[in-house]
Scaffold this motif. Structure first.
Motif, PDB file in Angstrom:
ATOM      1  N   UNK A 299      10.264  -5.904   3.838  1.00  0.00           N
ATOM      2  CA  UNK A 299      11.147  -6.071   2.691  1.00  0.00           C
ATOM      3  C   UNK A 299      10.497  -6.897   1.588  1.00  0.00           C
ATOM      4  N   UNK A 300       9.799  -7.962   1.992  1.00  0.00           N
ATOM      5  CA  UNK A 300       9.108  -8.788   1.011  1.00  0.00           C
ATOM      6  C   UNK A 300       8.041  -7.972   0.289  1.00  0.00           C
ATOM      7  N   UNK A 301       7.335  -7.124   1.033  1.00  0.00           N
ATOM      8  CA  UNK A 301       6.304  -6.290   0.427  1.00  0.00           C
ATOM      9  C   UNK A 301       6.863  -5.369  -0.641  1.00  0.00           C
ATOM     10  N   UNK A 302       8.002  -4.733  -0.346  1.00  0.00           N
ATOM     11  CA  UNK A 302       8.617  -3.833  -1.326  1.00  0.00           C
ATOM     12  C   UNK A 302       9.139  -4.633  -2.522  1.00  0.00           C
ATOM     13  N   UNK A 303       9.731  -5.800  -2.253  1.00  0.00           N
ATOM     14  CA  UNK A 303      10.248  -6.638  -3.339  1.00  0.00           C
ATOM     15  C   UNK A 303       9.130  -7.088  -4.270  1.00  0.00           C
TER      16      UNK A 303
ATOM     17  N   UNK B  75      -1.500   7.301   4.489  1.00  0.00           N
ATOM     18  CA  UNK B  75      -0.228   7.350   5.203  1.00  0.00           C
ATOM     19  C   UNK B  75      -0.410   7.423   6.700  1.00  0.00           C
ATOM     20  N   UNK B  76      -1.417   8.168   7.139  1.00  0.00           N
ATOM     21  CA  UNK B  76      -1.715   8.282   8.570  1.00  0.00           C
ATOM     22  C   UNK B  76      -2.073   6.912   9.151  1.00  0.00           C
ATOM     23  N   UNK B  77      -2.962   6.194   8.479  1.00  0.00           N
ATOM     24  CA  UNK B  77      -3.396   4.890   8.989  1.00  0.00           C
ATOM     25  C   UNK B  77      -2.269   3.867   8.948  1.00  0.00           C
ATOM     26  N   UNK B  78      -1.415   3.935   7.933  1.00  0.00           N
ATOM     27  CA  UNK B  78      -0.315   2.980   7.840  1.00  0.00           C
ATOM     28  C   UNK B  78       0.764   3.249   8.886  1.00  0.00           C
ATOM     29  N   UNK B  79       0.974   4.503   9.236  1.00  0.00           N
ATOM     30  CA  UNK B  79       1.907   4.818  10.318  1.00  0.00           C
ATOM     31  C   UNK B  79       1.370   4.296  11.642  1.00  0.00           C
ATOM     32  N   UNK B  80       0.073   4.495  11.879  1.00  0.00           N
ATOM     33  CA  UNK B  80      -0.556   3.942  13.079  1.00  0.00           C
ATOM     34  C   UNK B  80      -0.434   2.423  13.106  1.00  0.00           C
TER      35      UNK B  80
ATOM     36  N   UNK C 266       0.830  -1.202   0.000  1.00  0.00           N
ATOM     37  CA  UNK C 266       0.000   0.000   0.000  1.00  0.00           C
ATOM     38  C   UNK C 266       0.869   1.258   0.000  1.00  0.00           C
ATOM     39  N   UNK C 267       1.974   1.200   0.715  1.00  0.00           N
ATOM     40  CA  UNK C 267       2.842   2.364   0.878  1.00  0.00           C
ATOM     41  C   UNK C 267       3.640   2.689  -0.390  1.00  0.00           C
TER      42      UNK C 267
END
Length: 487
Positions: free
Chosen positions: A192-196, A157-162, A59-60
């Motif tokens: 890391x897996x998510x970004x990959x 971004x707010x919810x993902x930081x939380x 998501x990010x």
């Protein structure tokens, strides 16, 4: 029973000393045998948090590739016709789109209060639902107005930081101190897996089915993950009906944050603690370097190679693949050296941070003397190998420094994490307005300076042990003395 603290142990630790002649002391010093990891509830928590962080990073970071497709010219197959980009954004506006996600992180302290009130698991599910809905709304918002699109990016971004604050809180609740580095490294590797995954996936989907499809797919994943999180993991081991009594006792005795009641946080102590501020600095520097290596890497590849979105996605995934391979090695090594008394955890962390940031400085500067993109990318991979320890160290330090106040310290750390992401993306956007190699080299020089400053601050003021002010309200006579602090 009389208790005293001895702050000057040989390994620099803080331990609780008890009257050795007291029978109660002997009783509490008995070691609880660790239940096997396979199968166990601890492994289930690791898997759920791992998948949550995979989805979080998807998501990010999908925007880093999607925005390339949204702003690139397109050539028709078997034709010389070139279609202009759908969105003619300059580098400053692109940087704003990328960094807007991080603006939500500036309010991370609100997440700390919410997590402390609702608990880690429930908060994790709620924030997943919010980020999923707002991600699904991205294409609609962009068709209405650019600022609506930015608003969706901000809320996501707010919810993902939380969400990250929630995950860190669950580390302190579920992962015993003896296994913490290992279990955190396995679960945090989901980032890391998510970004990959997201870079090649987003590049492939956007190139073939359009950028809107990326938002629809990535917005659905958090909604699914929210249901899994609620069903599989509770806020605290004592609330779980499906955990064995043996494992429940082992986790509760092995964690500092074992209270179900709401915690009264010593904000003055937190805000004046050098270890707390040093880990905030560590997070700031790490994110600045990662923004150069990862977040802005697709733009860098585009400027230097003019490849299509699909190819850029695969190239940009290389650093994250390296991270994924390194994480399962680093965590168990930390546990091995610390548990055997070979080296204090603080010293291990300072050595690893020094190696990572110093190497990043050297290779960033070396890359500015080269005009070969392949060699430069190889340097970035080496930096990633050495930098893979830093986010893991940050998570462990946050949990260890103030066990009962993890949510507040984590929210403070993620504030600086987000601030760094905003500043770095904005600065890079301003410094690369003409998309030249020299402009990117200037970005790498600046990243080197930031890395050197971060090294000095963490080595001077950093600590990975529980602070006295954080332990004063946690002394429990029924707990094993050697577990009051990690080392």
């Amino acid at each position: 029973m009389e208790k005293t603290y001895a702050a000057d142990q040989p390994n620099g630790s803080l331990k609780l000393l008890e009257n050795q002649n007291d029978p109660a002391s002997k009783k509490t010093s008995n070691t609880t045998m660790a239940p096997p990891l396979l199968p166990s509830k601890r492994i289930l928590v690791v898997v759920v948090l791992f998948l949550s962080l995979v989805v979080s990073q998807i998501v990010r970071n999908h925007i880093n590739i999607t925005v390339v497709e949204m702003t690139s010219n397109k050539s028709l197959v078997d034709s010389n016709i070139t279609i202009p980009p759908e969105f003619d954004w300059d580098s400053t506006r692109v940087a704003l789109v990328i960094s807007m996600f991080a603006y939500g992180g500036l309010f991370s302290f609100l997440g700390g209060f919410m997590v402390n009130f609702f608990g880690g698991s429930v908060s994790c599910a709620v924030f997943m639902v919010i980020s999923g809905i707002t991600t699904l709304l991205h294409p609609y918002a962009l068709n209405v107005h650019f600022y609506y699109f930015l608003a969706c990016r901000f809320i996501t971004g707010l919810s993902q930081t939380f969400l990250y604050v929630s995950v860190t809180e669950m580390y302190s609740r579920w992962f015993p101190l003896q296994e913490r580095s290992k279990l955190v490294s396995f679960s945090f590797n989901g980032s890391n897996v998510g970004v990959a995954i997201v870079y090649p996936f987003s590049g492939y989907v956007a190139h073939r089915w359009g950028w809107e499809t990326v938002f629809y797919v990535t917005g659905t994943l958090p909604l699914i993950m929210a249901v899994i999180c609620l069903l599989a993991v509770k806020n605290h081991p004592s609330q779980d009906k499906f955990i064995s009594k043996e494992e429940r006792e082992y986790i509760i005795q092995g964690t500092d944050n074992n209270k179900l009641t709401k915690t009264k946080h010593p904000y003055n102590k937190i805000m004046t603690s050098r270890p707390v501020w040093s880990v905030c600095c560590l997070s700031f520097v790490y994110m600045w370097i990662v923004t150069n290596l990862g977040v802005c890497l697709p733009l860098y590849v585009k400027d230097l190679t003019q490849k299509n979105t699909d190819e850029i996605g695969w190239i940009s995934a290389i650093p994250s693949v390296v991270y994924t391979l390194m994480f399962p090695i680093v965590g168990p090594l930390m546990d091995h050296f610390s548990n055997r008394g070979i080296m204090s955890l603080t010293r291990i962390h300072k050595i690893m941070v020094t190696i990572a940031f110093t190497s990043a400085t050297i290779f960033f500067i070396a890359s500015t003397f080269l005009s070969n993109f392949t060699v430069t990318l190889s340097f970035f991979v080496v930096i990633d190998i050495l930098m893979s320890t830093v986010p893991l160290i940050s998570e462990i330090v946050v949990v260890n420094v103030a066990p009962d106040h993890t949510s507040i310290v984590a929210s403070l750390m993620f504030f600086f994490f987000s601030l760094s992401a905003i500043l770095a993306a904005t600065v890079i956007g301003l410094m690369t307005s003409h998309h030249t190699v020299q402009e990117w080299n200037n970005c790498f020089y600046l990243a080197s300076i930031v890395a050197i400053i971060g090294t000095v601050i963490f080595v001077k003021f950093g600590s990975s042990r529980a602070q006295k002010w954080a332990l004063s309200s946690n002394v429990n006579e029924n707990r094993r003395p050697s577990l009051l602090v990690y080392f």
